[in-house]
Design a protein around this motif. Structure first.
Motif, PDB file in Angstrom:
ATOM      1  N   THR A 130      -1.450  -9.180  -1.124  1.00 47.63           N
ATOM      2  CA  THR A 130      -0.679  -8.006  -0.697  1.00 47.63           C
ATOM      3  C   THR A 130      -0.967  -6.766  -0.856  1.00 47.63           C
ATOM      4  OG1 THR A 130       1.673  -8.543  -1.854  1.00 47.63           O
ATOM      5  CG2 THR A 130       1.004  -9.448   0.452  1.00 47.63           C
ATOM      6  N   VAL A 131      -1.259  -6.512  -2.409  1.00 50.79           N
ATOM      7  CA  VAL A 131      -1.867  -5.186  -2.676  1.00 50.79           C
ATOM      8  C   VAL A 131      -2.661  -4.172  -1.834  1.00 50.79           C
ATOM      9  CG1 VAL A 131      -1.298  -5.713  -5.295  1.00 50.79           C
ATOM     10  CG2 VAL A 131      -3.428  -5.992  -4.584  1.00 50.79           C
ATOM     11  N   ILE A 229      13.323   7.555  -9.692  1.00 53.30           N
ATOM     12  CA  ILE A 229      12.782   7.007  -8.676  1.00 53.30           C
ATOM     13  C   ILE A 229      11.497   6.292  -9.950  1.00 53.30           C
ATOM     14  CG2 ILE A 229      10.489   9.070 -10.745  1.00 53.30           C
ATOM     15  CD1 ILE A 229      10.859   8.326  -6.885  1.00 53.30           C
ATOM     16  N   ARG A 230      11.759   6.033 -10.846  1.00 56.47           N
ATOM     17  CA  ARG A 230      11.310   5.151 -11.492  1.00 56.47           C
ATOM     18  C   ARG A 230      11.950   3.087 -11.191  1.00 56.47           C
ATOM     19  NH1 ARG A 230       7.389   6.926 -16.465  1.00 56.47           N
ATOM     20  NH2 ARG A 230       7.721   9.111 -15.649  1.00 56.47           N
ATOM     21  N   LYS A 231      12.690   3.209 -10.776  1.00 57.80           N
ATOM     22  CA  LYS A 231      13.567   2.086 -10.080  1.00 57.80           C
ATOM     23  C   LYS A 231      12.998   1.998  -8.641  1.00 57.80           C
ATOM     24  CE  LYS A 231      17.540   2.183 -13.461  1.00 57.80           C
ATOM     25  NZ  LYS A 231      17.640   3.360 -13.338  1.00 57.80           N
ATOM     26  N   LEU A 232      12.069   3.205  -7.870  1.00 58.28           N
ATOM     27  CA  LEU A 232      11.864   2.684  -6.922  1.00 58.28           C
ATOM     28  C   LEU A 232      11.015   1.997  -6.287  1.00 58.28           C
ATOM     29  CD1 LEU A 232      14.150   5.641  -5.529  1.00 58.28           C
ATOM     30  CD2 LEU A 232      14.051   2.949  -5.148  1.00 58.28           C
ATOM     31  N   ILE A 233       9.509   3.294  -7.418  1.00 60.67           N
ATOM     32  CA  ILE A 233       8.422   2.772  -7.088  1.00 60.67           C
ATOM     33  C   ILE A 233       7.661   3.363  -8.478  1.00 60.67           C
ATOM     34  CG2 ILE A 233       8.337   4.312  -4.973  1.00 60.67           C
ATOM     35  CD1 ILE A 233       7.155   5.827  -7.153  1.00 60.67           C
ATOM     36  N   ARG A 234       6.493   2.398  -8.475  1.00 56.56           N
ATOM     37  CA  ARG A 234       6.394   1.707 -10.041  1.00 56.56           C
ATOM     38  C   ARG A 234       4.560   2.760  -9.393  1.00 56.56           C
ATOM     39  NH1 ARG A 234       5.496  -1.548 -14.746  1.00 56.56           N
ATOM     40  NH2 ARG A 234       7.951  -2.643 -14.281  1.00 56.56           N
ATOM     41  N   GLY A 262       6.129  -3.616  -9.674  1.00 48.82           N
ATOM     42  CA  GLY A 262       5.028  -4.211  -9.797  1.00 48.82           C
ATOM     43  C   GLY A 262       4.268  -4.191  -8.350  1.00 48.82           C
ATOM     44  N   PRO A 263       2.867  -5.148  -8.375  1.00 47.36           N
ATOM     45  CA  PRO A 263       1.962  -5.812  -7.568  1.00 47.36           C
ATOM     46  C   PRO A 263       2.338  -6.446  -6.324  1.00 47.36           C
ATOM     47  CG  PRO A 263       1.006  -6.547  -9.722  1.00 47.36           C
ATOM     48  CD  PRO A 263       2.323  -5.530  -9.752  1.00 47.36           C
ATOM     49  N   ALA A 264       3.330  -6.847  -6.841  1.00 45.95           N
ATOM     50  CA  ALA A 264       3.937  -8.385  -5.688  1.00 45.95           C
ATOM     51  C   ALA A 264       5.485  -7.435  -5.139  1.00 45.95           C
ATOM     52  CB  ALA A 264       5.015  -9.158  -6.950  1.00 45.95           C
ATOM     53  N   SER A 265       5.939  -6.141  -5.416  1.00 44.21           N
ATOM     54  CA  SER A 265       6.965  -5.701  -4.983  1.00 44.21           C
ATOM     55  C   SER A 265       6.253  -4.213  -3.527  1.00 44.21           C
ATOM     56  CB  SER A 265       7.768  -5.083  -5.388  1.00 44.21           C
ATOM     57  OG  SER A 265       7.236  -4.497  -6.975  1.00 44.21           O
ATOM     58  N   PRO A 266       6.100  -4.795  -2.375  1.00 43.31           N
ATOM     59  CA  PRO A 266       6.114  -3.170  -1.480  1.00 43.31           C
ATOM     60  C   PRO A 266       6.538  -1.758  -2.063  1.00 43.31           C
ATOM     61  CG  PRO A 266       7.414  -4.752  -0.582  1.00 43.31           C
ATOM     62  CD  PRO A 266       7.341  -5.162  -1.985  1.00 43.31           C
ATOM     63  N   ALA A 271       7.043   5.975   0.711  1.00 46.96           N
ATOM     64  CA  ALA A 271       6.120   6.419  -0.324  1.00 46.96           C
ATOM     65  C   ALA A 271       4.752   6.044   0.134  1.00 46.96           C
ATOM     66  CB  ALA A 271       6.093   5.408  -1.428  1.00 46.96           C
ATOM     67  N   THR A 272       3.764   7.133   0.515  1.00 47.24           N
ATOM     68  CA  THR A 272       2.809   6.805   2.131  1.00 47.24           C
ATOM     69  C   THR A 272       1.787   7.077   0.705  1.00 47.24           C
ATOM     70  OG1 THR A 272       2.731   8.499   2.894  1.00 47.24           O
ATOM     71  CG2 THR A 272       4.228   6.822   3.982  1.00 47.24           C
ATOM     72  N   ALA A 273       0.663   6.776   1.661  1.00 46.53           N
ATOM     73  CA  ALA A 273      -0.893   7.416   1.358  1.00 46.53           C
ATOM     74  C   ALA A 273      -0.709   8.883   1.139  1.00 46.53           C
ATOM     75  CB  ALA A 273      -2.221   6.783   1.687  1.00 46.53           C
ATOM     76  N   ASP A 274      -0.664   9.524   1.880  1.00 49.81           N
ATOM     77  CA  ASP A 274      -0.512  11.153   2.601  1.00 49.81           C
ATOM     78  C   ASP A 274       1.065  11.440   0.696  1.00 49.81           C
ATOM     79  OD1 ASP A 274      -2.474  11.487   4.350  1.00 49.81           O
ATOM     80  OD2 ASP A 274      -0.392  11.041   5.817  1.00 49.81           O
ATOM     81  N   LEU A 275       1.526  11.005   0.895  1.00 51.89           N
ATOM     82  CA  LEU A 275       2.889  11.661  -0.454  1.00 51.89           C
ATOM     83  C   LEU A 275       1.987  11.651  -1.752  1.00 51.89           C
ATOM     84  CD1 LEU A 275       5.805  12.528  -0.481  1.00 51.89           C
ATOM     85  CD2 LEU A 275       5.743  10.075  -1.974  1.00 51.89           C
ATOM     86  N   LEU A 276       1.557  10.725  -1.609  1.00 51.23           N
ATOM     87  CA  LEU A 276       0.101   9.873  -3.237  1.00 51.23           C
ATOM     88  C   LEU A 276      -0.524  11.299  -2.840  1.00 51.23           C
ATOM     89  CD1 LEU A 276      -0.157   8.722  -6.200  1.00 51.23           C
ATOM     90  CD2 LEU A 276      -1.369   7.097  -4.200  1.00 51.23           C
ATOM     91  N   LEU A 277      -1.290  10.973  -2.127  1.00 56.78           N
ATOM     92  CA  LEU A 277      -2.434  12.419  -1.547  1.00 56.78           C
ATOM     93  C   LEU A 277      -2.262  13.797  -2.316  1.00 56.78           C
ATOM     94  CD1 LEU A 277      -5.400  12.138  -1.107  1.00 56.78           C
ATOM     95  CD2 LEU A 277      -5.194  12.940   0.784  1.00 56.78           C
ATOM     96  N   GLU A 278      -1.117  14.298  -1.753  1.00 56.76           N
ATOM     97  CA  GLU A 278      -0.239  16.066  -1.958  1.00 56.76           C
ATOM     98  C   GLU A 278      -0.292  15.289  -3.326  1.00 56.76           C
ATOM     99  OE1 GLU A 278       2.609  15.813   0.016  1.00 56.76           O
ATOM    100  OE2 GLU A 278       1.171  15.878   2.548  1.00 56.76           O
ATOM    101  N   THR A 279       0.639  14.434  -4.199  1.00 52.18           N
ATOM    102  CA  THR A 279       1.358  14.822  -5.145  1.00 52.18           C
ATOM    103  C   THR A 279       0.093  14.904  -6.990  1.00 52.18           C
ATOM    104  OG1 THR A 279       2.596  13.405  -3.690  1.00 52.18           O
ATOM    105  CG2 THR A 279       2.823  13.630  -6.799  1.00 52.18           C
TER     106      THR A 279
END
Ligand SMILES: [Zn+2]
Ligand SMILES: [Zn+2]
Ligand SMILES: [Zn+2]
Length: 485
Positions: A130-131, A229-234, A262-266, A271-279
């Motif tokens: 699922t990663v 934030i570190r409790k919501l995403i990794r 981590g990898p097992a949790s969505p 938290a989208t690819a666009d958000l990651l790209l801008e960040t």
């Protein structure tokens, strides 16, 4: 040996033996060495050993023994000793990842890197598949300019103005890719050598600041606190350091957004690819670390260059950046090192050695700068002398966050069983069973090959590489749509 053929007791046999010895002495050394190898009584076993090391160019020889006992009864289950091996010793791999030092071990390391990066992209080796639905980017971060250098293709446009050293900071030529001028500064006297070395030395710290910024900037954009934030995403990453021709380190990285576990949790839906790209862009631009203080050079800040590449990796996006291509790309760089920039692959011991190196004036100046700065008490923590041959960079070639994917150790363990079978020394290593104990004693017994041995090992390494290539082509063919599985 019967009395008739014993050169010690039979004069005819002695004459034959001595004249053969005399003939052998006249042979060039490599042929003499080949004859010696060919007459080795346990040549086949030696060949097996070298085969098991994959034709390692610089094997390490060990002597010793291992006993596996039943933990309860103390009964000896297995016993292995090198006493019966050729020369009483066993060859093991050198595990050097550099292709210039050992093609075989370097190839194996690249293969492991490929699987390590790939499983973090598409799953496998203990990572859920699922990663591949998580936002994932392939990012390249570069160093800033330390002074103009000749560029591949169209170089800097020619200029009228000269620098204070009477040189033009424009060349106006077109350089083919193989031009050794590429990466050399237009004026070595204007070039910021200390800045370049400090940047390489601080590159791991710059990367860490970038990763911290990623969390902070995502928090700011989504209105979540820095701790929350570190409790919501990794943010899971795997990055490889590569040298540009000018000798500056740059990073290629896979950046993946996971859920908190981590990898097992969505990741959360926002938290989208666009958000990651801008960040990624804002986080890299915000990195500015002060240079370590020293009177030897001016102050200033260390930042990333403005040249930043970031591409989202999407599923089945029709031939753009595929997961396999990214994994292969990253793996390719782990077998190289500062040598790609024309530097050297081993540590420098003194200034005379730097003068004697067969490198370009630019690389010599970089190494000499690292050596000079390495003397300063205020820069001891950067260990610049120990890493002068790496142009100041002391980071690992590949680094990844703990949960990105599997580890080199686990990949090696997976492969070890197979290798042990090949070597015929299954009993050498610890038994993984819970109810056994192992007693062993090992000693280092030398390293490397003689000329003839090296020749044979290189042949074995080449054969293995060819076989692997053929096997991979077969797999690729069978995995193609419509192919047979
Ligand atoms: Zn090796
Ligand atoms: Zn040029
Ligand atoms: Zn100048």
């Amino acid at each position: 040996m019967t009395a008739g053929t014993n050169p010690y007791t039979n004069p005819t046999a002695r004459r034959a033996y001595l004249s053969r010895e005399a003939r052998l002495r006249q042979l060039p050394s490599i042929e003499r060495d080949l004859v010696r190898l060919g007459e080795m009584p346990d040549l086949n076993r030696w060949l097996e050993q070298i085969h098991a090391t994959g034709g390692c160019a610089e094997p390490v020889y060990l002597t010793g023994h291992t006993t596996t006992l039943d933990a309860d009864t103390g009964e000896v289950l297995r016993y292995y000793s090198t006493a019966t091996e050729p020369g009483g010793r066993l060859a093991v791999r050198c595990r050097n990842r550099r292709a210039t030092r050992c093609p075989s071990c370097s190839r194996e390391h690249s293969g492991d890197t490929f699987h390590l990066v790939r499983s973090g992209l598409i799953g496998g080796k203990g990572i859920p598949d699922t990663v591949r639905t998580h936002p994932r980017l392939f990012v390249t971060l570069t160093a800033p300019s330390f002074g103009p250098v000749h560029r591949a293709g169209t170089c800097h446009p020619a200029r009228r103005r000269h620098c204070e050293h009477g040189r033009r900071h424009g060349c106006g030529r077109t350089h083919p890719d193989t031009d050794p001028l590429i990466g050399q500064p237009l004026c070595a006297d204007c070039y910021d050598y200390p800045g370049h070395i400090l940047w390489n030395a601080m590159a791991p710290a710059l990367w860490k600041a970038f990763r911290d910024n990623l969390y902070h900037h995502i928090a700011a954009r989504t209105g979540v606190g820095r701790t929350a934030i570190r409790k919501l995403i990794r943010i899971s990453t795997a990055k490889v350091a590569e040298y540009q021709k000018r000798g500056a380190v740059h990073f290629h990285a896979v950046i993946r957004l996971d859920g908190p576990d981590g990898p097992a949790s969505p990741p959360p839906p926002w938290a989208t690819a666009d958000l990651l790209l801008e960040t990624v862009h804002s986080a890299a631009a915000a990195v500015a670390l002060p240079r370590p203080e020293s009177a030897a050079y001016g102050d200033g800040r260390l930042s990333f260059g403005t040249q930043l590449d970031a591409h989202p990796l999407t599923n089945g996006d029709g031939g753009r950046l595929t997961d396999d291509a990214v994994a292969a790309y990253v793996a390719k760089y782990t077998s190289k090192s500062a040598e790609t920039a024309g530097a050297v692959d081993r540590r420098i011991t003194d200034l005379a050695e730097i003068r004697a190196l067969r490198v370009t004036p630019h690389i010599r100046a970089l190494i000499a700068t690292a050596w000079g700065l390495g003397e300063l008490p205020e820069l001891q923590h950067l260990r610049l002398r120990a890493w002068a041959h790496m142009l100041g960079y002391r980071g690992h070639c590949l680094t990844k966050t703990r949960v990105y994917s599997t580890t080199y150790g686990r990949l090696r363990t997976d492969r070890a069983e197979h290798a042990r079978t090949l070597a015929g020394v299954r009993d050498l290593y610890a038994d993984w069973g819970a109810d056994t104990t192992t007693e062993s004693a090992w000693r280092f017994a030398g390293t490397g090959h003689t000329v003839a041995e090296a020749l044979i090992a290189a042949g074995i390494a080449e054969d293995l590489a060819t076989n692997r290539e053929i096997a991979r082509e077969d797999v690729e063919r069978s995995e193609r749509p419509g192919g047979t599985r």
